[in-house]
Design a protein around this motif. Sequence first.
Motif, mmCIF file in Angstrom:
data_model
loop_
_atom_site.group_PDB
_atom_site.id
_atom_site.type_symbol
_atom_site.label_atom_id
_atom_site.label_comp_id
_atom_site.label_asym_id
_atom_site.label_seq_id
_atom_site.Cartn_x
_atom_site.Cartn_y
_atom_site.Cartn_z
ATOM 1 N N PRO A 188 100.663 28.950 75.301
ATOM 2 C CA PRO A 188 99.232 29.761 75.677
ATOM 3 C C PRO A 188 98.107 29.719 74.548
ATOM 4 C CG PRO A 188 101.148 31.201 75.279
ATOM 5 C CD PRO A 188 101.900 29.794 75.121
ATOM 6 N N GLN A 189 97.065 29.301 75.103
ATOM 7 C CA GLN A 189 96.030 29.233 74.052
ATOM 8 C C GLN A 189 95.369 30.576 74.197
ATOM 9 O OE1 GLN A 189 95.395 26.396 72.326
ATOM 10 N NE2 GLN A 189 97.284 25.938 73.257
ATOM 11 N N ILE A 190 95.016 31.466 73.058
ATOM 12 C CA ILE A 190 94.682 32.785 72.995
ATOM 13 C C ILE A 190 93.556 32.697 72.198
ATOM 14 C CG2 ILE A 190 95.175 35.207 72.157
ATOM 15 C CD1 ILE A 190 98.353 34.463 72.824
ATOM 16 N N ALA A 191 92.397 33.321 72.777
ATOM 17 C CA ALA A 191 91.157 33.616 72.013
ATOM 18 C C ALA A 191 91.085 35.077 71.422
ATOM 19 C CB ALA A 191 90.048 33.381 72.804
ATOM 20 N N ILE A 192 90.521 35.350 70.200
ATOM 21 C CA ILE A 192 90.364 36.436 69.553
ATOM 22 C C ILE A 192 88.907 36.880 69.423
ATOM 23 C CG2 ILE A 192 91.222 38.035 67.843
ATOM 24 C CD1 ILE A 192 93.557 36.367 67.397
ATOM 25 N N ALA A 193 88.608 38.005 70.045
ATOM 26 C CA ALA A 193 87.194 38.651 69.773
ATOM 27 C C ALA A 193 87.054 39.086 68.573
ATOM 28 C CB ALA A 193 86.650 39.410 70.976
ATOM 29 N N GLY A 194 85.855 39.003 67.731
ATOM 30 C CA GLY A 194 85.543 39.634 66.473
ATOM 31 C C GLY A 194 85.054 41.216 67.084
ATOM 32 N N LEU A 195 85.580 42.197 65.986
ATOM 33 C CA LEU A 195 84.908 43.501 66.236
ATOM 34 C C LEU A 195 83.663 43.697 66.463
ATOM 35 C CD1 LEU A 195 85.766 46.305 66.567
ATOM 36 C CD2 LEU A 195 85.841 46.316 63.809
ATOM 37 N N HIS A 200 78.386 39.315 66.693
ATOM 38 C CA HIS A 200 78.300 37.884 66.315
ATOM 39 C C HIS A 200 79.396 37.707 65.528
ATOM 40 C CE1 HIS A 200 73.707 37.332 66.920
ATOM 41 N NE2 HIS A 200 74.353 37.959 68.081
ATOM 42 N N ALA A 201 80.689 38.254 65.663
ATOM 43 C CA ALA A 201 81.631 38.198 64.718
ATOM 44 C C ALA A 201 81.516 38.493 63.384
ATOM 45 C CB ALA A 201 82.655 37.136 65.055
ATOM 46 N N GLY A 202 80.575 39.470 63.387
ATOM 47 C CA GLY A 202 80.126 39.898 61.910
ATOM 48 C C GLY A 202 79.048 39.205 61.159
ATOM 49 N N GLU A 203 78.921 38.008 61.779
ATOM 50 C CA GLU A 203 77.921 37.003 61.025
ATOM 51 C C GLU A 203 78.037 36.587 59.629
ATOM 52 O OE1 GLU A 203 73.133 36.810 61.863
ATOM 53 O OE2 GLU A 203 74.260 36.210 63.631
ATOM 54 N N GLY A 204 79.314 36.440 59.279
ATOM 55 C CA GLY A 204 79.426 36.358 57.846
ATOM 56 C C GLY A 204 79.491 37.568 56.951
ATOM 57 N N GLY A 205 79.553 38.793 57.559
ATOM 58 C CA GLY A 205 79.597 39.804 56.833
ATOM 59 C C GLY A 205 78.175 40.471 56.767
ATOM 60 N N GLU A 222 84.958 43.491 58.808
ATOM 61 C CA GLU A 222 86.238 43.401 59.305
ATOM 62 C C GLU A 222 86.641 41.983 59.424
ATOM 63 O OE1 GLU A 222 85.248 47.703 60.192
ATOM 64 O OE2 GLU A 222 84.290 45.420 60.376
ATOM 65 N N GLU A 223 85.731 41.098 60.093
ATOM 66 C CA GLU A 223 86.191 39.652 60.209
ATOM 67 C C GLU A 223 86.425 38.917 58.981
ATOM 68 O OE1 GLU A 223 84.116 41.332 63.771
ATOM 69 O OE2 GLU A 223 83.760 41.116 61.706
ATOM 70 N N GLN A 224 85.251 39.352 58.002
ATOM 71 C CA GLN A 224 85.683 38.606 56.498
ATOM 72 C C GLN A 224 86.703 39.152 55.924
ATOM 73 O OE1 GLN A 224 83.678 36.140 55.518
ATOM 74 N NE2 GLN A 224 83.059 35.920 57.652
ATOM 75 N N ASP A 225 86.989 40.417 55.998
ATOM 76 C CA ASP A 225 87.786 41.243 55.001
ATOM 77 C C ASP A 225 89.431 41.137 55.606
ATOM 78 O OD1 ASP A 225 85.778 41.988 53.336
ATOM 79 O OD2 ASP A 225 85.732 44.123 54.322
ATOM 80 N N ALA A 272 82.012 38.169 70.844
ATOM 81 C CA ALA A 272 82.394 38.580 72.043
ATOM 82 C C ALA A 272 81.300 38.258 73.074
ATOM 83 C CB ALA A 272 82.663 40.196 72.070
ATOM 84 N N ASP A 273 79.922 38.111 72.735
ATOM 85 C CA ASP A 273 79.046 37.987 73.745
ATOM 86 C C ASP A 273 79.000 36.534 74.226
ATOM 87 O OD1 ASP A 273 78.220 36.921 71.401
ATOM 88 O OD2 ASP A 273 76.029 37.638 71.659
#
Length: 323
Positions: free
Chosen positions: A195-202, A205-210, A215-218, A240-241
């Motif tokens: 199964p292919q699973i996608a994970i959304a950022g919190l 824009h998934a943090g846009e590089g911080g 959270e995404e970067q850390d 997520a958008d």
Amino acid sequence: MPQAPVILTCGEPSGIGPEIAVKAWEALGARLPFAWLGDPAHLPRGTKIREIGTPAEAITHAGTAMPVLVHDFPKAAIPGTPDLDNARSVIDVIARGVDLVMRGEGSALCTAPINKKVLKDGANFAFPGHTEYLAHLAGGCKVAMMLACHELRVVPATIHIALADVPTAFTPEVLRQVVRITHEGLTRDFGLENPQIAIAGLNPHAGEGGAMGREEQDWMIREIAGLKAEGYALTGPLPADTMFHKAARSQYDAAICAYHDQALIPIKTLAFDAGVNVTLGLPFVRTSPDHGTAFNIAGTGEASPASLIAALEMADTMGRARG
């Protein structure tokens, strides 16, 4: 030998559960036998029922009458007006349904909606909802909630908590646990080999590089890489958008989201009347319609059985996958 039938618990008897159960039986009949577990006095007047002693009898009788495993309640059910004296029996029905499927007399459990406040006020129900109570009955196993329809499967990593609490509750340990439970559920219950699973950022824009959250970067990028090294097929963290349009959905089998609305808004937009709630991680199959007790329309005949029918069909399919 035919598969054991699905066990359908009655849920809150003053909600729409009884009437949509009858509508589901009228639509499914012998094609998908299920045994309704509850008080037959709570069913709409004139319902053609067959009281049965064991779930297996549902296979014989589902084509001519709705099979009912009788569970007596202390009070009548007044549509739209729950009686606290019935709360304990609602809880007991759930426990009895779990016992039946754990003993193999049912292929899967499908639960009609409950009202958590009624159960808390009437019987000191100590659990946030169905999911947590089912995990307790199954011995305290780790579970995850999946919402599913034909177009999408989503798994919120955190569920019924305030948005302000999500960054603290959504931890590396939680993400790892949810990925493993989701992967196991997709392989065992949905027949997907890889199964292919996608994970959304919190963050947006998934943090846009911080720039919009750390959270995404850390930790998220690191944890996802570690899980991929273990053999899980993952992508993310993704914005997520942009995860839920048609072309994006074709790239994965399920999406893990950081919080409740991030997961439920897209699926309820796609399938408001036909989404199914699935509890992953249990030692038995459990599904439920993705709606509540709808006290405001109970007894009017307006309630749609579409989500319950989808939940029964998914329970039957998942039960067959488990064998």
